[in-house]
Motif scaffolding. Structure first.
Motif, PDB file in Angstrom:
ATOM      1  N   GLY A 314     -79.720  15.644  33.448  1.00 38.84           N
ATOM      2  CA  GLY A 314     -79.381  15.595  34.865  1.00 38.84           C
ATOM      3  C   GLY A 314     -80.320  14.741  35.682  1.00 38.84           C
ATOM      4  N   LEU A 315     -81.578  14.690  35.289  1.00 39.78           N
ATOM      5  CA  LEU A 315     -82.584  14.010  36.103  1.00 39.78           C
ATOM      6  C   LEU A 315     -82.870  12.582  35.669  1.00 39.78           C
ATOM      7  N   ALA A 317     -81.030   9.825  35.700  1.00 40.26           N
ATOM      8  CA  ALA A 317     -80.593   8.814  36.679  1.00 40.26           C
ATOM      9  C   ALA A 317     -81.535   8.742  37.885  1.00 40.26           C
ATOM     10  N   PRO A 318     -81.983   9.882  38.461  1.00 39.28           N
ATOM     11  CA  PRO A 318     -82.997   9.785  39.520  1.00 39.28           C
ATOM     12  C   PRO A 318     -84.292   9.139  39.047  1.00 39.28           C
ATOM     13  N   SER A 351     -76.548   9.335  29.728  1.00 35.89           N
ATOM     14  CA  SER A 351     -76.689   9.202  31.175  1.00 35.89           C
ATOM     15  C   SER A 351     -76.086   7.882  31.654  1.00 35.89           C
ATOM     16  N   GLN A 355     -72.967   7.772  34.455  1.00 32.28           N
ATOM     17  CA  GLN A 355     -72.971   7.034  35.717  1.00 32.28           C
ATOM     18  C   GLN A 355     -71.876   5.966  35.732  1.00 32.28           C
ATOM     19  N   MET A 407     -74.749  12.770  37.523  1.00 27.69           N
ATOM     20  CA  MET A 407     -75.869  13.617  37.118  1.00 27.69           C
ATOM     21  C   MET A 407     -75.384  14.890  36.435  1.00 27.69           C
ATOM     22  N   SER A 410     -73.967  14.060  33.046  1.00 27.48           N
ATOM     23  CA  SER A 410     -75.061  13.741  32.136  1.00 27.48           C
ATOM     24  C   SER A 410     -75.822  14.998  31.726  1.00 27.48           C
TER      25      SER A 410
END
Length: 485
Positions: A314-315, A317-318, A351, A355, A407, A410
Motif C-alpha cells: 500500500g505504501l 507508491a507514496p 504496485s 497504479q 494503493m 497494491s
C-alpha cells in the motif's frame, strides 16, 4: 505545425517570469524548471495553456508536461525568455536548494543506483531464463529440463552465466564506480577499488561455509593478519568503501599541490582505502547488510508476513513520490546476496501494475477527453512497463481517488504475494513483464496477485467516481465526462 510562441510566453508569465527561473532544461516529454520561489508558479493557469498536459513537482524541480514536441516548445521558450538551458545534471544540482535533508539523501541514493538499474534488470532476466532452462521440468520432455534434453540450450545456459556473473557477483565494481561518479571524483579509482573487493585472489563471498570454518587465506603482516575475503554481490560494503574513497580524494586535493596531485592524490586515496575497506569498512558493512536483510526477511516470512505485505504494497507508491523507494534497490540486492532470492521486489512490480490499472480506470471513465488521454494512455503503458512517475504525477495524484485506488489494490496484491511466498531471482523489469523475473514455481501465485492488482484498482476507481468518494471536481478545470449515477 504547431506554433508555440504564445504558449511559451504564457508559461513564462505563469511561472513568475524570467527572474524566478534559476535553471531550466527539458527531457523527452517535459520542461524542467528550478524556481527560486516555487509558490509563484500558478499551476491552474499553466495547466490551462493548450500545449501543457499537466504539471508536478519532484526532486526540487517544477516539471511541465508538454509531450513529444517538447524540444520545439523549449526552443521557443528559450528564444522568448532569453534563458539559456543547462544540463539535466546541473538542474538536479540546482533543484537541491528546494529539498530537505532526507530528500537530498534519497536523491543521492537514487543517483548511485539509477545508472546500475539497466544492467541489474538484464541480469534478473538472464537468471530467470536460465532457471527455466535448467530447473523447470516439462511433461512434454518426459519430466526433464530443457538443458537435459538439448545440448544447444545447455550451451546457451552455460554461456549466459558469463554476463549473469559479471552483473551480480561483480556488482561492487559498478557501485564504487557510481559513487565516485556521483561525488565528482576520479571514476577509474572507483572501478579499481571495486575490483579489489571482488578479485579472484579473494575467497568468494558465497563461500560462507568456508568462512565459518576458518578455512580462509590471509595477508600476513607479521604482527597481524587480515583475512582475504571477497565482497561479491555485497551492496553496503561497496557503498561505504566508495564514499570513503571519494571523501578521502576530495580531502587530499585540498592539501596536495596541483603540480604533483596527479601522482600523489590517487596513490594516497586508493591504497589506504583498499586497506581500510578490507580491514574495517568491509566487515562492518557486511554485518550491517546481514542485519538489514534478516530484519526484512523476518518481516516477509514471519507469522504476520501478510501484514508486512499489505503495508508495503500500500505504501510503495507514496514512497515513489518522496523518492524513498530508491532505498529498496539496496535492500533487494542485499536480500539476493544473503538468501538467493527476494520476496520484496515482486510487490514493487505489483504496485506498478496497480497504479497503471487505476489510470486505465480513468481512461475508461473519461473516454472522449482527448486532452487528458494524451497523458493518461502513455502514462498507463509506462506504468504497466514498470515506470510509474507519469501515471502518479500526471493522473493519479492529480485526481487523488485513482491514487488511493491504486494503493488499495497494491496493498491486497502485496498481501497475497507475500502470503504465497512469491519470490524473484533479483530485480527485473517492473509491471506486467515482472513475471519474467519471478521464480517459476511461484508464477501461479504472482499471476493471482497480478489479477488483484489489475481488477481492484479499476473497480475502485469506478466506485469512487460514481459515488463522489475522494473526488474533487470543483477544483479541476478539465471538462471530464462522467458516467451517470
Amino acid at each position: 505545425m504547431a506554433d508555440f510562441k504564445q504558449d511559451a510566453q504564457e508559461l513564462l508569465d505563469a511561472i513568475g517570469g524570467k527572474e524566478n527561473v534559476n535553471a531550466v532544461t527539458h527531457c523527452a516529454t517535459r520542461m524542467r524548471f528550478v524556481l527560486d520561489d516555487p509558490s509563484e508558479a500558478d499551476k491552474d493557469r499553466i495547466e490551462d495553456i493548450p500545449s501543457v498536459k499537466g504539471t508536478f513537482t519532484q526532486a526540487g524541480q517544477f516539471q511541465v508536461i508538454i509531450g513529444n514536441r517538447v524540444a520545439d516548445f523549449y526552443n521557443e521558450f528559450s528564444a522568448i525568455s532569453g534563458l539559456e538551458g543547462v544540463s539535466k545534471d546541473d538542474v538536479k544540482s540546482a533543484g537541491k536548494q528546494n529539498m530537505n535533508s532526507l530528500q537530498r539523501l534519497m536523491a543521492a541514493l537514487a543517483e548511485i543506483f539509477t545508472p546500475l538499474i539497466p544492467a541489474i534488470i538484464i541480469g534478473g532476466l538472464i537468471l530467470g531464463f536460465r532457471n527455466v532452462l535448467e530447473a523447470v521440468e516439462f511433461g512434454a520432455l518426459g519430466g526433464q529440463t530443457i538443458v537435459e534434453t538439448s545440448q544447444f540450450w545447455s550451451g546457451v545456459n552455460a554461456f549466459l552465466w558469463l554476463p549473469g556473473e559479471a552483473i551480480f557477483h561483480f556488482l561492487p565494481v559498478g557501485i564504487t564506480w557510481s559513487v565516485t561518479r556521483k561525488m565528482g571524483t576520479t571514476q577509474i579509482l572507483g572501478i579499481v577499488l571495486g575490483i579489489t573487493l571482488v578479485s579472484p585472489q579473494l575467497l568468494n563471498a558465497f563461500g560462507v561455509q568456508d568462512i565459518l570454518a576458518g578455512d580462509v587465506n590471509q595477508w600476513d603482516f607479521g604482527f597481524f593478519q587480515l583475512d582475504m575475503i571477497g565482497y561479491q554481490a555485497q551492496v553496503i560494503p561497496a557503498m561505504m568503501a566508495g564514499f570513503l574513497l571519494a571523501y578521502l580524494e576530495k580531502w587530499l586535493r585540498k592539501f596536495i599541490p596541483e603540480a604533483i596531485s596527479m601522482i600523489f592524490v590517487p596513490l594516497f586515496a586508493l591504497i589506504p582505502t583498499v586497506f581500510v575497506a578490507h580491514a574495517v569498512v568491509g566487515p562492518i558493512g557486511w554485518q550491517l547488510g546481514i542485519w538489514l536483510s534478516q530484519v526484512v526477511q523476518w518481516g516477509l516470512t514471519g507469522t504476520f508476513n501478510w501484514v508486512f505485505g499489505f503495508i508495503f504494497g500500500g505504501l510503495y507508491a507514496p514512497l515513489v513520490i518522496t523518492g524513498l523507494h530508491h532505498m529498496t534497490n539496496a535492500i533487494d540486492l542485499q536480500l539476493v546476496a544473503d538468501f538467493d532470492q527476494t520476496i520484496l521486489w515482486p510487490m514493487i512490480a505489483l504496485s506498478n501494475i496497480a497504479q497503471g490499472s487505476a489510470v486505465l480506470g480513468i481512461i475508461w471513465l473519461h473516454r472522449g477527453n482527448e486532452k487528458e488521454q494524451q497523458i493518461s494512455i502513455p502514462a498507463m503503458i509506462s506504468a504497466y512497463l514498470g515506470v510509474t512517475e507519469p501515471a502518479l504525477f500526471g493522473i493519479n495524484i492529480k485526481y487523488v481517488y485513482p491514487f488511493v485506488a491504486g494503493m488499495i489494490g497494491s496493498a491486497f496484491a502485496g498481501m497475497t504475494s507475500v502470503a504465497l511466498n512469491v519470490a524473484s531471482f533479483n530485480i527485473g523489469v517492473g509491471g506486467l513483464p515482472g513475471i519474467l523475473s519471478i521464480i517459476p514455481e511461484y508464477w501461479i501465485g504472482f499471476l493471482i496477485a497480478m489479477a488483484i492488482a489489475i481488477v481492484v484498482p479499476i473497480v475502485l476507481v469506478v466506485v469512487f467516481e460514481k459515488n463522489n468518494i475522494l473526488t474533487k471536481w470543483e477544483n479541476d478545470h478539465l471538462p471530464i465526462p462522467k458516467l451517470g449515477n
